[in-house]
Motif scaffolding. Structure first.
Motif, PDB file in Angstrom:
ATOM      1  N   PRO A 293      45.289  40.514  49.464  1.00 43.89           N
ATOM      2  CA  PRO A 293      45.070  39.602  48.369  1.00 43.89           C
ATOM      3  C   PRO A 293      46.435  38.751  48.104  1.00 43.89           C
ATOM      4  CG  PRO A 293      45.864  41.959  47.861  1.00 43.89           C
ATOM      5  CD  PRO A 293      45.565  41.962  48.954  1.00 43.89           C
ATOM      6  N   LEU A 294      45.959  37.342  47.487  1.00 45.45           N
ATOM      7  CA  LEU A 294      47.177  36.633  46.916  1.00 45.45           C
ATOM      8  C   LEU A 294      47.622  37.152  45.559  1.00 45.45           C
ATOM      9  CD1 LEU A 294      48.690  33.790  47.040  1.00 45.45           C
ATOM     10  CD2 LEU A 294      46.572  33.059  45.713  1.00 45.45           C
ATOM     11  N   VAL A 295      48.998  37.486  45.636  1.00 46.20           N
ATOM     12  CA  VAL A 295      49.536  37.812  44.610  1.00 46.20           C
ATOM     13  C   VAL A 295      50.555  37.088  43.879  1.00 46.20           C
ATOM     14  CG1 VAL A 295      50.934  40.136  43.525  1.00 46.20           C
ATOM     15  CG2 VAL A 295      49.145  40.257  45.538  1.00 46.20           C
ATOM     16  N   GLN A 296      50.610  36.496  42.950  1.00 43.23           N
ATOM     17  CA  GLN A 296      51.464  35.769  42.297  1.00 43.23           C
ATOM     18  C   GLN A 296      52.817  36.552  41.694  1.00 43.23           C
ATOM     19  OE1 GLN A 296      50.342  33.180  38.965  1.00 43.23           O
ATOM     20  NE2 GLN A 296      52.202  32.411  38.566  1.00 43.23           N
TER      21      GLN A 296
ATOM     22  N   PHE B 203      44.083  31.351  39.250  1.00 47.40           N
ATOM     23  CA  PHE B 203      43.416  31.501  40.477  1.00 47.40           C
ATOM     24  C   PHE B 203      44.030  32.512  41.291  1.00 47.40           C
ATOM     25  CE2 PHE B 203      45.981  27.760  41.225  1.00 47.40           C
ATOM     26  CZ  PHE B 203      46.661  28.291  42.438  1.00 47.40           C
ATOM     27  N   THR B 204      45.137  33.086  40.953  1.00 51.62           N
ATOM     28  CA  THR B 204      45.720  34.230  41.825  1.00 51.62           C
ATOM     29  C   THR B 204      44.848  35.594  41.838  1.00 51.62           C
ATOM     30  OG1 THR B 204      47.629  35.536  42.505  1.00 51.62           O
ATOM     31  CG2 THR B 204      47.174  35.268  40.174  1.00 51.62           C
ATOM     32  N   GLN B 205      44.747  36.342  42.628  1.00 52.49           N
ATOM     33  CA  GLN B 205      44.020  37.709  42.695  1.00 52.49           C
ATOM     34  C   GLN B 205      44.831  38.829  41.667  1.00 52.49           C
ATOM     35  OE1 GLN B 205      43.067  37.253  47.094  1.00 52.49           O
ATOM     36  NE2 GLN B 205      41.547  38.459  46.433  1.00 52.49           N
ATOM     37  N   ALA B 206      46.260  38.415  41.769  1.00 55.71           N
ATOM     38  CA  ALA B 206      46.870  39.513  40.708  1.00 55.71           C
ATOM     39  C   ALA B 206      48.219  38.863  40.507  1.00 55.71           C
ATOM     40  CB  ALA B 206      47.306  40.838  41.663  1.00 55.71           C
ATOM     41  N   LEU B 207      48.858  39.175  39.448  1.00 57.47           N
ATOM     42  CA  LEU B 207      50.104  38.761  38.892  1.00 57.47           C
ATOM     43  C   LEU B 207      51.054  39.872  38.577  1.00 57.47           C
ATOM     44  CD1 LEU B 207      51.756  36.114  37.408  1.00 57.47           C
ATOM     45  CD2 LEU B 207      50.685  36.872  35.487  1.00 57.47           C
ATOM     46  N   THR B 208      52.348  39.604  39.068  1.00 55.24           N
ATOM     47  CA  THR B 208      53.583  40.457  38.829  1.00 55.24           C
ATOM     48  C   THR B 208      54.467  39.818  37.837  1.00 55.24           C
ATOM     49  OG1 THR B 208      55.093  40.421  40.598  1.00 55.24           O
ATOM     50  CG2 THR B 208      53.027  41.876  40.768  1.00 55.24           C
ATOM     51  N   ILE B 209      55.014  40.354  36.788  1.00 56.35           N
ATOM     52  CA  ILE B 209      56.148  39.783  36.045  1.00 56.35           C
ATOM     53  C   ILE B 209      57.267  40.582  36.009  1.00 56.35           C
ATOM     54  CG2 ILE B 209      56.722  38.971  33.731  1.00 56.35           C
ATOM     55  CD1 ILE B 209      53.942  37.744  33.608  1.00 56.35           C
TER      56      ILE B 209
ATOM     57  N   SER C 185      53.258  44.832  53.995  1.00 58.19           N
ATOM     58  CA  SER C 185      51.947  45.759  53.685  1.00 58.19           C
ATOM     59  C   SER C 185      50.916  45.452  53.755  1.00 58.19           C
ATOM     60  CB  SER C 185      52.349  46.135  52.195  1.00 58.19           C
ATOM     61  OG  SER C 185      53.478  46.950  51.890  1.00 58.19           O
ATOM     62  N   GLY C 186      50.562  44.192  53.787  1.00 59.25           N
ATOM     63  CA  GLY C 186      49.485  43.406  54.075  1.00 59.25           C
ATOM     64  C   GLY C 186      48.642  42.359  53.173  1.00 59.25           C
ATOM     65  N   ALA C 187      49.842  42.122  52.073  1.00 58.40           N
ATOM     66  CA  ALA C 187      49.411  41.233  51.182  1.00 58.40           C
ATOM     67  C   ALA C 187      49.872  39.895  51.131  1.00 58.40           C
ATOM     68  CB  ALA C 187      49.992  41.725  49.717  1.00 58.40           C
TER      69      ALA C 187
ATOM     70  N   THR D 206      56.756  46.984  42.582  1.00 59.29           N
ATOM     71  CA  THR D 206      55.700  46.260  41.624  1.00 59.29           C
ATOM     72  C   THR D 206      54.929  45.254  42.307  1.00 59.29           C
ATOM     73  OG1 THR D 206      57.450  46.682  39.874  1.00 59.29           O
ATOM     74  CG2 THR D 206      55.984  44.943  39.791  1.00 59.29           C
ATOM     75  N   GLY D 207      55.377  44.654  43.321  1.00 56.42           N
ATOM     76  CA  GLY D 207      54.590  43.644  43.998  1.00 56.42           C
ATOM     77  C   GLY D 207      53.187  44.291  44.636  1.00 56.42           C
ATOM     78  N   VAL D 208      53.801  45.534  45.543  1.00 55.73           N
ATOM     79  CA  VAL D 208      52.973  46.354  46.167  1.00 55.73           C
ATOM     80  C   VAL D 208      51.858  46.781  45.442  1.00 55.73           C
ATOM     81  CG1 VAL D 208      52.374  48.272  47.833  1.00 55.73           C
ATOM     82  CG2 VAL D 208      54.382  46.492  48.244  1.00 55.73           C
ATOM     83  N   VAL D 209      52.105  47.130  44.340  1.00 57.59           N
ATOM     84  CA  VAL D 209      51.321  47.938  43.288  1.00 57.59           C
ATOM     85  C   VAL D 209      50.232  46.816  42.973  1.00 57.59           C
ATOM     86  CG1 VAL D 209      50.973  48.920  40.787  1.00 57.59           C
ATOM     87  CG2 VAL D 209      52.812  49.523  42.336  1.00 57.59           C
ATOM     88  N   GLY D 210      50.933  45.448  42.598  1.00 56.26           N
ATOM     89  CA  GLY D 210      50.044  44.351  42.192  1.00 56.26           C
ATOM     90  C   GLY D 210      48.827  44.167  43.258  1.00 56.26           C
TER      91      GLY D 210
END
Ligand SMILES: Nc1ncnc2c1ncn2[C@@H]1O[C@H](COP(=O)(O)OP(=O)(O)O)[C@@H](O)[C@H]1O
Ligand SMILES: Cc1ncsc1CCOP(=O)(O)O
Ligand SMILES: [Mg+2]
Length: 262
Positions: A16-19, A56-62, A37-39, A197-201
């Motif tokens: 996935p694309l993760v912002q 449009f991102t598939q997930a977001l982390t802040i 990890s593969g993201a 946190t990014g990997v969880v996203g």
């Protein structure tokens, strides 16, 4: 819910694309951990584009690690878009209890309904308004001392709450899990919590948030265990950790996950 390797396989299939709106310390570490990890991570924080990207991102982390007013405006706008369009997003409340600015920003972001909140014990306690002993970005409370706060926070916000430390604790307010994977060298390398946190996203994209969060923590802790076997200290551990995130298979996760439902 014992096939934790399946969640890793699903995340890798999605790639996935993760912002990530993250801090200056974490940007490179986090992007490398997510790639290994593969993201597909994208660090996008400018006020002029953060909300557009969130559409449009598939997930977001802040992550509130290195805040400024312009970043807070970008974070809030992006989180509001994610909430409106139904994109999963993960909050990392770095040093949440340390200053009024961090307390206020965390409270504001919680109104945008994060899917997952991932922090250390002191940060999770601080989010409930209780006095926490945090030492800046580092925890000074035990995970067990934060369990009650985690349950309350999950019930109040509807988020899955992950408290990390020597043994992680994850809850949605009713169900809860403990994850005993990990290694003591992990908190000796900066930004490994932020990177998690990014990997969880990445894991929560198209997956049940509670299950995906538990699986992400088991996988990540297992990578720490693998890296520690060949590390001579925090420096070589950091390098080996990225290699381990890349090398670990879904089967390794099924064999090595130390997850217990509480
Ligand atoms: N003493 C420890 N032993 C084993 N694993 C740990 C330990 N401390 C932290 N970890 C692991 O390190 C990762 C980052 O967690 P943590 O250090 O709590 O985050 P943060 O860096 O945000 O404070 C998690 O996977 C957690 O399980
Ligand atoms: C040291 C530091 N200072 C502000 S953000 C940051 C990174 C914190 O990273 P982590 O929470 O993963 O240890
Ligand atoms: Mg942290």
């Amino acid at each position: 819910m014992t096939n934790w390797g399946k969640n890793l396989a699903t995340m890798r299939a999605h790639a996935p694309l993760v912002q990530n709106i993250t801090n200056y310390v974490a940007m490179n570490v986090m992007a490398n951990a997510m790639l290994a990890s593969g993201a597909s991570p994208a660090m996008v924080h400018a006020e002029e584009e953060a909300a557009e990207f969130a559409s449009f991102t598939q997930a977001l982390t802040i992550n509130i690690g290195t805040l400024s007013p312009a970043w807070v405006r970008a974070m809030t706008a992006a989180a509001q878009v994610a909430n409106t369009v139904g994109t999963p997003w993960v909050l990392d409340p770095v040093a949440a209890g340390a200053t009024a600015f961090r307390r206020e920003t965390s409270a504001q972001l919680l109104t945008c309904k994060p899917t997952v909140i991932r922090g250390n014990a002191s940060e999770i306690i601080a989010l409930t308004g209780e006095a926490a002993k945090g030492k800046g970005a580092d925890a000074a409370d035990t995970v067990s001392a934060a369990e009650n706060a985690a349950r309350i926070l999950a019930q109040q916000t509807g988020a899955v709450v992950a408290v990390t430390g020597p043994i992680d604790f994850v809850t949605n307010g009713t169900e809860a899990f403990r994850i005993a994977n990990g290694h003591a060298l992990m908190p000796q390398v900066t930004a490994l919590g932020c990177a998690l946190t990014g990997v969880v996203g990445a894991f929560v994209v198209g997956q049940d948030p509670l299950e995906a969060t538990v699986a992400a923590l088991a996988y990540y802790g297992l990578a720490g265990e693998h890296a520690a076997k060949v590390a001579q200290g925090p420096g070589s551990f950091a390098m080996g950790f990225i290699d381990a995130l890349h090398a670990i298979t879904p089967e390794d996760v099924n064999n090595g996950a130390k997850v217990v439902a509480t």
